[in-house]
Design a protein around this motif. Structure first.
Motif, short mmCIF file in Angstrom:
data_model
loop_
_atom_site.label_atom_id
_atom_site.label_comp_id
_atom_site.label_asym_id
_atom_site.label_seq_id
_atom_site.Cartn_x
_atom_site.Cartn_y
_atom_site.Cartn_z
N LEU A 1 1.35 -8.04 -4.24
CA LEU A 1 0.79 -8.80 -3.17
C LEU A 1 0.61 -10.35 -3.53
O LEU A 1 0.90 -11.25 -2.71
CB LEU A 1 -0.90 -8.75 -2.97
N ILE B 1 0.32 -7.19 5.14
CA ILE B 1 1.16 -6.11 4.69
C ILE B 1 1.56 -5.24 5.88
O ILE B 1 0.80 -5.10 6.89
CB ILE B 1 0.73 -5.22 3.54
N GLU C 1 -1.75 -5.03 -6.52
CA GLU C 1 -2.02 -6.27 -6.48
C GLU C 1 -1.12 -7.25 -6.89
O GLU C 1 -1.11 -8.42 -6.29
CB GLU C 1 -3.39 -6.53 -7.50
N TYR D 1 -3.44 -11.18 2.83
CA TYR D 1 -2.14 -10.99 2.53
C TYR D 1 -1.62 -9.96 3.63
O TYR D 1 -2.45 -8.74 3.82
CB TYR D 1 -1.72 -10.50 1.18
N TYR E 1 8.47 -4.75 0.53
CA TYR E 1 7.51 -3.83 0.51
C TYR E 1 8.15 -2.35 0.71
O TYR E 1 7.62 -1.47 0.60
CB TYR E 1 6.12 -3.94 1.48
#
Length: 125
Positions: A89, A66, A86, A64, A113
């Motif tokens: 994600l 980020i 998690e 993933y 995010y």
């Protein structure tokens, strides 16, 4: 993990030292590790850390991306701390290899995010 060029008192770090570094949630729980970094070719800024988690002996794990600005290095953990969970994600905007060329995907990801975008000069290294 052996650190080839780890210098705890320096502000710079080798990408070699970041790969495999553990990532911990806000509660101190290990949620994965850094697999690799994505660097913006024009600005030279780190745009994303691609996190790996899940699986067993390297099988079945997920990757993933980020935003780099979502990670903060914590010397007491010798790893990165993030407020990302998690579940966040797993629910993140869907990623494909074409996503790196899709500014809309990047914008959605940063909004998701709650991080500033790297291309506006506020995130990354």
């Amino acid at each position: 993990m052996a650190r080839a060029t780890a210098h705890p008192d320096h502000h710079c770090i080798s990408s070699e030292d970041i790969q495999g570094t553990e990532v911990y949630g806000a509660d101190g729980t290990n949620i994965g590790e850094i697999d690799h970094l994505i660097i913006d070719k024009v600005s030279g800024r780190v745009a994303y850390a691609v996190m790996s988690f899940g699986g067993f002996v390297g099988l079945g794990h997920s990757h993933y991306p980020i935003p780099w600005s979502a990670l903060k290095y914590d010397t007491s953990l010798d790893g990165f701390r993030t407020n990302i969970t998690e579940q966040q994600l797993r629910d993140a905007p869907e990623f494909s290899d074409d996503s790196w060329q899709d500014r809309d995907w990047e914008t959605r990801t940063h909004r998701y995010y709650g991080t500033p975008t790297y291309w506006e000069g506020r995130g990354g290294l």
